[in-house]
Design a protein around this motif. Structure first.
Motif, short mmCIF file in Angstrom:
data_model
loop_
_atom_site.label_atom_id
_atom_site.label_comp_id
_atom_site.label_asym_id
_atom_site.label_seq_id
_atom_site.Cartn_x
_atom_site.Cartn_y
_atom_site.Cartn_z
N GLU A 37 0.73 -1.09 -0.44
CA GLU A 37 0.04 -0.13 0.13
C GLU A 37 0.88 1.23 0.16
O GLU A 37 0.28 2.22 -0.92
CB GLU A 37 -0.59 -0.17 1.23
CG GLU A 37 -1.76 1.03 1.62
CD GLU A 37 -2.73 1.02 2.54
OE1 GLU A 37 -3.58 2.05 2.31
OE2 GLU A 37 -2.23 0.65 3.61
N ASP A 40 2.40 1.48 -3.53
CA ASP A 40 1.72 1.22 -4.95
C ASP A 40 1.98 0.07 -5.53
O ASP A 40 2.38 0.33 -6.47
CB ASP A 40 1.67 2.92 -5.73
CG ASP A 40 1.56 4.12 -4.58
OD1 ASP A 40 0.12 3.57 -4.43
OD2 ASP A 40 1.87 4.85 -5.41
N ASP A 42 1.58 -4.09 -6.54
CA ASP A 42 0.35 -4.59 -6.38
C ASP A 42 0.57 -6.61 -6.58
O ASP A 42 0.78 -6.08 -8.51
CB ASP A 42 -0.50 -4.60 -7.60
CG ASP A 42 -2.57 -5.05 -6.70
OD1 ASP A 42 -2.21 -5.73 -5.59
OD2 ASP A 42 -2.76 -4.76 -7.57
N GLY A 55 3.69 -2.04 -10.31
CA GLY A 55 3.90 -0.68 -9.59
C GLY A 55 3.58 0.68 -9.90
O GLY A 55 4.41 0.94 -11.30
N LYS A 56 3.41 1.53 -9.83
CA LYS A 56 2.53 2.55 -10.45
C LYS A 56 3.67 4.01 -9.04
O LYS A 56 3.48 4.44 -8.97
CB LYS A 56 1.34 3.14 -10.31
CG LYS A 56 1.74 4.45 -11.10
CD LYS A 56 0.49 4.35 -12.40
CE LYS A 56 0.86 5.63 -13.30
NZ LYS A 56 1.45 6.54 -13.91
N SER A 58 5.08 7.64 -8.58
CA SER A 58 5.10 8.80 -8.75
C SER A 58 5.39 9.42 -8.15
O SER A 58 6.60 9.20 -7.54
CB SER A 58 3.08 9.05 -7.71
OG SER A 58 3.85 8.58 -6.91
N TRP A 72 12.80 2.60 -4.16
CA TRP A 72 11.63 1.73 -4.66
C TRP A 72 11.76 0.81 -5.89
O TRP A 72 11.07 0.29 -5.42
CB TRP A 72 10.75 3.22 -5.26
CG TRP A 72 9.36 3.08 -5.97
CD1 TRP A 72 8.34 2.75 -5.02
CD2 TRP A 72 8.85 2.60 -7.33
NE1 TRP A 72 7.24 2.57 -5.41
CE2 TRP A 72 7.03 1.77 -7.34
CE3 TRP A 72 9.72 1.79 -8.67
CZ2 TRP A 72 6.91 1.54 -8.14
CZ3 TRP A 72 8.77 1.28 -9.32
CH2 TRP A 72 7.31 1.24 -8.99
N THR A 114 2.72 2.69 -15.79
CA THR A 114 2.96 1.39 -14.33
C THR A 114 4.18 0.17 -15.25
O THR A 114 4.16 0.01 -16.50
CB THR A 114 1.67 0.59 -14.68
OG1 THR A 114 0.23 1.39 -14.42
CG2 THR A 114 1.71 -0.55 -14.31
#
Length: 158
Positions: A37, A40, A42, A55-56, A58, A72, A114
């Motif tokens: 969470e 970001d 999944d 993953g996205k 940002s 990240w 993505t």
């Protein structure tokens, strides 16, 4: 339905083999881990010895240089490589990451879109598993890759 995040009890974790538990996350029987969470990420595919995360990135993950922080990228790669090992766990086994090696090939930016990160098992022994991972953009262009070594042990020692 909104995705749930959290940590399951030890009894729930140990009630299934690794593949079954990871499938439970995808199916919504188990919550996704809080790190997913926060970052970001999944988990979207799992089979024995192979997983895929998306993953996205940002601006929330920018470093002072204005690119996505390597942490990240390391997190999504570690997740995929470790879960590739996790997917091979037998009932009653646990694991932890011993070592991880990453290569950053291209910068990751929010406009990269993505990203897809695939983790695959290289070798599974009685106490050690090795895995590899590749992070690619929507066109399949390689952004980063790595390898990981995981220690497998009886879950009673967790």
């Amino acid at each position: 339905m909104a995705r749930k995040f959290g940590v399951v009890t030890r009894d729930v974790l140990l009630a299934e083999d690794g593949l079954g538990f990871l499938r439970g996350i995808i199916e919504g029987r188990h919550p996704g881990p809080p790190i997913a969470e926060a970052m970001d990420l999944d988990l979207v595919e799992v089979e024995e010895g192979r997983v895929v995360f998306v993953g996205k990135p940002s601006v929330r993950f920018f470093n002072p240089l204005g690119t996505i922080h390597g942490g990240w990228t390391a997190t999504i790669l570690d997740s995929a490589m470790a879960c590739a090992a996790h997917s091979t766990l037998k009932l009653g086994e646990g694991y932890t990451t011993l070592e991880m090696k990453l290569n950053y090939v291209r910068p990751v930016m929010p406009e990269t879109g993505t990203l897809r990160c695939e983790g695959k098992l290289i070798h599974r022994g009685g106490t050690v598993a090795t895995t590899e991972g590749r992070l690619v953009d929507e066109r399949g262009k390689l952004l980063a890759h790595g390898t990981e070594t995981c220690l497998i042990f009886p879950a009673k020692t967790l």
